[in-house]
Design an enzyme around this catalytic site. Sequence first.
Site, PDB file in Angstrom:
ATOM      1  N   ASP A   9       0.882  -1.162   0.000  1.00 60.15           N
ATOM      2  CA  ASP A   9       0.000   0.000   0.000  1.00 60.15           C
ATOM      3  C   ASP A   9       0.931   1.226   0.000  1.00 60.15           C
ATOM      4  O   ASP A   9       2.118   1.105   0.343  1.00 60.15           O
ATOM      5  CB  ASP A   9      -0.863  -0.037   1.275  1.00 60.15           C
ATOM      6  CG  ASP A   9      -1.693   1.215   1.449  1.00 60.15           C
ATOM      7  OD1 ASP A   9      -2.334   1.648   0.479  1.00 60.15           O
ATOM      8  OD2 ASP A   9      -1.686   1.778   2.569  1.00 60.15           O
ATOM      9  N   LEU A  10       0.436   2.385  -0.379  1.00 57.16           N
ATOM     10  CA  LEU A  10       1.301   3.569  -0.452  1.00 57.16           C
ATOM     11  C   LEU A  10       1.173   4.461   0.794  1.00 57.16           C
ATOM     12  O   LEU A  10       2.114   4.597   1.582  1.00 57.16           O
ATOM     13  CB  LEU A  10       0.961   4.371  -1.722  1.00 57.16           C
ATOM     14  CG  LEU A  10       1.742   5.651  -1.947  1.00 57.16           C
ATOM     15  CD1 LEU A  10       3.230   5.389  -2.097  1.00 57.16           C
ATOM     16  CD2 LEU A  10       1.227   6.381  -3.200  1.00 57.16           C
ATOM     17  N   ASP A  11      -0.021   5.036   0.962  1.00 57.33           N
ATOM     18  CA  ASP A  11      -0.228   5.986   2.055  1.00 57.33           C
ATOM     19  C   ASP A  11      -0.170   5.284   3.409  1.00 57.33           C
ATOM     20  O   ASP A  11      -0.955   4.387   3.667  1.00 57.33           O
ATOM     21  CB  ASP A  11      -1.594   6.676   1.897  1.00 57.33           C
ATOM     22  CG  ASP A  11      -1.672   7.477   0.594  1.00 57.33           C
ATOM     23  OD1 ASP A  11      -0.637   7.995   0.178  1.00 57.33           O
ATOM     24  OD2 ASP A  11      -2.770   7.574   0.022  1.00 57.33           O
ATOM     25  N   THR A  68       1.142  10.415   3.571  1.00 58.51           N
ATOM     26  CA  THR A  68       0.395  11.495   2.926  1.00 58.51           C
ATOM     27  C   THR A  68      -0.907  11.804   3.666  1.00 58.51           C
ATOM     28  O   THR A  68      -1.616  12.724   3.288  1.00 58.51           O
ATOM     29  CB  THR A  68       0.065  11.118   1.468  1.00 58.51           C
ATOM     30  OG1 THR A  68      -0.350   9.766   1.468  1.00 58.51           O
ATOM     31  CG2 THR A  68       1.263  11.286   0.559  1.00 58.51           C
ATOM     32  N   LYS A  95      -8.601   6.854   6.379  1.00 56.47           N
ATOM     33  CA  LYS A  95      -7.400   6.175   5.878  1.00 56.47           C
ATOM     34  C   LYS A  95      -7.768   4.952   5.048  1.00 56.47           C
ATOM     35  O   LYS A  95      -8.541   4.109   5.492  1.00 56.47           O
ATOM     36  CB  LYS A  95      -6.472   5.780   7.032  1.00 56.47           C
ATOM     37  CG  LYS A  95      -5.764   6.985   7.605  1.00 56.47           C
ATOM     38  CD  LYS A  95      -4.695   6.620   8.603  1.00 56.47           C
ATOM     39  CE  LYS A  95      -3.994   7.870   9.093  1.00 56.47           C
ATOM     40  NZ  LYS A  95      -3.101   7.606  10.224  1.00 56.47           N
ATOM     41  N   SER A 132      -2.534   0.635  -4.387  1.00 54.89           N
ATOM     42  CA  SER A 132      -3.086   1.770  -3.640  1.00 54.89           C
ATOM     43  C   SER A 132      -4.382   2.281  -4.248  1.00 54.89           C
ATOM     44  O   SER A 132      -4.551   2.259  -5.466  1.00 54.89           O
ATOM     45  CB  SER A 132      -2.067   2.915  -3.619  1.00 54.89           C
ATOM     46  OG  SER A 132      -2.673   4.111  -3.173  1.00 54.89           O
ATOM     47  N   ALA A 133      -5.271   2.777  -3.391  1.00 57.85           N
ATOM     48  CA  ALA A 133      -6.530   3.366  -3.862  1.00 57.85           C
ATOM     49  C   ALA A 133      -6.311   4.744  -4.473  1.00 57.85           C
ATOM     50  O   ALA A 133      -7.182   5.266  -5.166  1.00 57.85           O
ATOM     51  CB  ALA A 133      -7.494   3.491  -2.685  1.00 57.85           C
ATOM     52  N   LYS A 189     -10.810  -1.405  -1.565  1.00 57.32           N
ATOM     53  CA  LYS A 189     -10.508  -2.304  -0.455  1.00 57.32           C
ATOM     54  C   LYS A 189     -11.672  -2.170   0.539  1.00 57.32           C
ATOM     55  O   LYS A 189     -12.159  -1.055   0.712  1.00 57.32           O
ATOM     56  CB  LYS A 189      -9.194  -1.890   0.234  1.00 57.32           C
ATOM     57  CG  LYS A 189      -7.974  -1.934  -0.691  1.00 57.32           C
ATOM     58  CD  LYS A 189      -6.768  -1.285  -0.019  1.00 57.32           C
ATOM     59  CE  LYS A 189      -5.632  -1.064  -1.012  1.00 57.32           C
ATOM     60  NZ  LYS A 189      -4.499  -0.337  -0.449  1.00 57.32           N
ATOM     61  N   GLU A 207       0.189  -3.339   4.662  1.00 59.46           N
ATOM     62  CA  GLU A 207      -0.960  -2.436   4.763  1.00 59.46           C
ATOM     63  C   GLU A 207      -1.080  -1.766   6.129  1.00 59.46           C
ATOM     64  O   GLU A 207      -0.834  -2.402   7.142  1.00 59.46           O
ATOM     65  CB  GLU A 207      -2.247  -3.250   4.572  1.00 59.46           C
ATOM     66  CG  GLU A 207      -2.904  -3.114   3.239  1.00 59.46           C
ATOM     67  CD  GLU A 207      -3.487  -1.741   2.935  1.00 59.46           C
ATOM     68  OE1 GLU A 207      -3.615  -0.903   3.853  1.00 59.46           O
ATOM     69  OE2 GLU A 207      -3.813  -1.496   1.765  1.00 59.46           O
ATOM     70  N   ASP A 208      -1.488  -0.488   6.132  1.00 58.47           N
ATOM     71  CA  ASP A 208      -1.715   0.204   7.404  1.00 58.47           C
ATOM     72  C   ASP A 208      -3.201   0.342   7.728  1.00 58.47           C
ATOM     73  O   ASP A 208      -3.554   0.793   8.816  1.00 58.47           O
ATOM     74  CB  ASP A 208      -1.074   1.600   7.397  1.00 58.47           C
ATOM     75  CG  ASP A 208      -1.810   2.556   6.485  1.00 58.47           C
ATOM     76  OD1 ASP A 208      -2.188   2.134   5.366  1.00 58.47           O
ATOM     77  OD2 ASP A 208      -2.022   3.707   6.882  1.00 58.47           O
TER      78      ASP A 208
END
Length: 216
Positions: free
Chosen positions: A10-12, A18, A46, A115-116, A146, A170-171
């Site tokens: 995942d990115l963020d 971000t 998030k 990522s979304a 997700k 994933e966070d």
Amino acid sequence: MTTIKACLFDLDGVIVDTAVYHYKAWKRLANQLGFDFTEEQNEKLKGVSRTRSLELILQWGGISKSPAEQEELATLKNTWYVDMISHMTPAEILPGAKEFLVTCRAAGLKTALGSASKNSMMILEKVNIVDLFDAVIDGNKVTKAKPDPEVFLKGAKAVGVTPAECVVFEDAIAGVEAAIAGGMKAVGIGSPDVLGAANLVVSGLNEMNLEKLKSL
Ligand code: G6P
Ligand code: MG
């Protein structure tokens, strides 16, 4: 035990933080509409898509808007958000993230982003890590958010491995659920209280290594 062949990120909240920029932009929008929301409420955004985030925020403000107005508001928020992320630098990569990506690739594992965010590519470019991914699946390439596993299944397919050969980092709870729904292993980035469903929870990628990966 299946051998791990790919890591999907995942990115963020995993590679970069971000969330603070999303928060500032959404807050500015809410303030313009005459209300405010807390940082605690922001936690609920998030991993949530742009459209769904706006729906939640409007609910908190007790405001109803037509679909056309919602579209306009989401675009306005995104303009402010893009303006902020356009100033991001490699210094904003979360501790250990770049190193772990490099380690994975050196070990012959495939890496993909899942990522979304429709702004994923711009962020990867700004922090200068595009080259560390074999595939980038972002919000422009998926139709289901997700916890639907679509984004990760497409990532696995793009790098030519089966879901069982993947580990997802994933966070967000929805992201961990997406990984599990897709038949993948999940490593939660954050607190075990929140991400207990994951196979392993670490506070950041700086706590990850190949031994932990192999033991999943
Ligand atoms: C990630 C973030 C969310 C954000 C979503 C869409 O999942 O965690 O906070 O709303 O991406 O991002 P975008 O850049 O497309 O608005
Ligand atoms: Mg996230």
